[in-house]
Motif scaffolding. Sequence first.
Motif, short mmCIF file in Angstrom:
data_model
loop_
_atom_site.label_atom_id
_atom_site.label_comp_id
_atom_site.label_asym_id
_atom_site.label_seq_id
_atom_site.Cartn_x
_atom_site.Cartn_y
_atom_site.Cartn_z
N GLU A 90 0.83 -1.20 0.00
CA GLU A 90 0.00 0.00 0.00
C GLU A 90 0.87 1.26 0.00
O GLU A 90 0.63 2.20 -0.76
CB GLU A 90 -0.90 -0.03 1.23
N GLU A 91 1.90 1.25 0.82
CA GLU A 91 2.79 2.40 0.93
C GLU A 91 3.50 2.67 -0.39
O GLU A 91 3.60 3.81 -0.85
CB GLU A 91 3.80 2.14 2.04
N ARG A 92 4.02 1.62 -1.01
CA ARG A 92 4.73 1.79 -2.28
C ARG A 92 3.83 2.34 -3.36
O ARG A 92 4.24 3.18 -4.16
CB ARG A 92 5.35 0.45 -2.71
N LYS A 93 2.58 1.87 -3.41
CA LYS A 93 1.67 2.33 -4.46
C LYS A 93 1.15 3.74 -4.19
O LYS A 93 0.89 4.50 -5.12
CB LYS A 93 0.50 1.35 -4.61
N LEU A 94 0.99 4.09 -2.92
CA LEU A 94 0.63 5.47 -2.61
C LEU A 94 1.72 6.42 -3.10
O LEU A 94 1.45 7.44 -3.75
CB LEU A 94 0.42 5.63 -1.10
N LEU A 95 2.97 6.08 -2.80
CA LEU A 95 4.09 6.93 -3.23
C LEU A 95 4.21 6.95 -4.75
O LEU A 95 4.47 8.00 -5.34
CB LEU A 95 5.39 6.44 -2.59
N TYR A 96 4.03 5.79 -5.38
CA TYR A 96 4.09 5.75 -6.85
C TYR A 96 3.04 6.68 -7.45
O TYR A 96 3.31 7.42 -8.40
CB TYR A 96 3.84 4.32 -7.34
N THR A 97 1.84 6.67 -6.88
CA THR A 97 0.76 7.51 -7.39
C THR A 97 1.10 8.99 -7.27
O THR A 97 1.04 9.75 -8.24
CB THR A 97 -0.54 7.19 -6.64
N TRP A 98 1.50 9.41 -6.09
CA TRP A 98 1.78 10.84 -5.86
C TRP A 98 3.00 11.31 -6.63
O TRP A 98 3.07 12.47 -7.07
CB TRP A 98 1.97 11.10 -4.37
N GLY A 108 8.92 19.42 -10.82
CA GLY A 108 9.99 19.00 -9.93
C GLY A 108 9.50 18.37 -8.65
O GLY A 108 10.14 17.45 -8.12
N ARG A 109 8.34 18.82 -8.16
CA ARG A 109 7.82 18.33 -6.88
C ARG A 109 6.33 18.05 -7.00
O ARG A 109 5.64 18.62 -7.85
CB ARG A 109 8.10 19.33 -5.76
N VAL A 110 5.85 17.20 -6.11
CA VAL A 110 4.47 16.74 -6.16
C VAL A 110 3.49 17.90 -6.14
O VAL A 110 2.55 17.98 -6.95
CB VAL A 110 4.19 15.77 -5.00
N GLU A 172 11.55 12.43 0.29
CA GLU A 172 12.69 11.56 -0.01
C GLU A 172 12.64 11.11 -1.48
O GLU A 172 13.67 11.05 -2.16
CB GLU A 172 12.69 10.34 0.92
N GLY A 173 11.44 10.78 -1.95
CA GLY A 173 11.29 10.39 -3.34
C GLY A 173 11.60 11.54 -4.29
O GLY A 173 12.24 11.33 -5.34
N GLU A 174 11.16 12.72 -3.95
CA GLU A 174 11.46 13.89 -4.78
C GLU A 174 12.97 14.14 -4.85
O GLU A 174 13.51 14.43 -5.92
CB GLU A 174 10.76 15.13 -4.21
N ALA A 175 13.66 14.02 -3.70
CA ALA A 175 15.11 14.23 -3.67
C ALA A 175 15.82 13.20 -4.54
O ALA A 175 16.79 13.52 -5.24
CB ALA A 175 15.61 14.16 -2.23
N ARG A 176 15.35 11.95 -4.50
CA ARG A 176 15.95 10.91 -5.34
C ARG A 176 15.78 11.24 -6.82
O ARG A 176 16.72 11.10 -7.62
CB ARG A 176 15.28 9.56 -5.02
N LEU A 177 14.60 11.71 -7.20
CA LEU A 177 14.35 12.05 -8.60
C LEU A 177 15.16 13.26 -9.04
O LEU A 177 15.66 13.32 -10.18
CB LEU A 177 12.85 12.31 -8.81
N ILE A 178 15.32 14.24 -8.16
CA ILE A 178 16.13 15.41 -8.48
C ILE A 178 17.58 15.00 -8.74
O ILE A 178 18.22 15.47 -9.69
CB ILE A 178 16.04 16.45 -7.33
N GLU A 179 18.08 14.09 -7.91
CA GLU A 179 19.45 13.62 -8.09
C GLU A 179 19.58 12.82 -9.39
O GLU A 179 20.58 12.95 -10.12
CB GLU A 179 19.86 12.76 -6.90
#
Length: 305
Positions: A90-98, A108-110, A172-179
């Motif tokens: 559930e957590e992984r899919k919530l983050l994938y969605t957002w 750049g950000r959600v 954390e996900g946004e920072a990973r994508l920025i990098e």
Amino acid sequence: MMRPDDTIDAIVAYAFAMAAQSYGIEIHALVVMSNHIHVIITDVKARRSEFMRDAMSNIAKARNRDLDRSDSFWEGKEYSETVLLDRDAEERKLLYTWLNPPQADLVGRVKEWPGYMILPDDWDKTIKVPKPNVYFGPKTPDEVEFTPRRPPGYEDMSVEELQAYFWELIEEGEARLIEERRREKRRVLGVKRVLATDPFSRPGSRARRSSVRPRFASRNAALLVAAIATYRGFLADYDRQRERWLKGNKRVEFPCGTVWLRRNSPVKCRDPEAPEAGMASMMCVRTTERCPDAESPDVGGISAM
């Protein structure tokens, strides 16, 4: 054709609010991309097929009216769905969605995404969604009250703690994508160019689609195997009972989970022996304008509940 603008945002908000209210669906997350929608729900009344039917139909009819077109709006397949079997899935899919908009390098950000979203900040807050000024007639309500709900499985946390927890994961996900963008020298399209996109535009090439369409999501192998076995057992039992019923034995008991036939025929179904596997469901539906996706979503179709 769902490129963000005030009209499509209003249409989607109203259509989902009305369908959720009609069928008792709890919506935990929703992101409307330019050519597809991701939504994560809990279906407590086995009504998600009707929920999706009504929401998708109203969105298609209203947006077609807005764009002055009459062709098919959604691609000619049933919506994709996966049952999320545990908190990790559930957590992984919530983050994938957002994270879909920044993952696709659109923003750049959600919170920069101008399309309609249901985010952690919306949980347990009742909102009044006004009727859009397109398509919906006088028989539909002028506004619909709607409350996005926190996801199941986090009863040990207050809603404020849960919101802070997920925003930390989102950041954390946004920072990973920025990098990743910096390392690969990719650029973000940006809000202005997203809003300026022609809703009738098409990509120059088709997106590569994954052939993997899992019905359930979990990293727990034992839980996944058990869910698959239970579902296959349901299908086999249903087929057996249906064959007997068609031969004239109207006293057969169908397995628990027989939804369509139970609603439309005088059949008897067994009571559930245990709660249905799964905490929530993730769904995805696409328009006919097939554009590249951020990645192939880990979703699959469920035909019976």
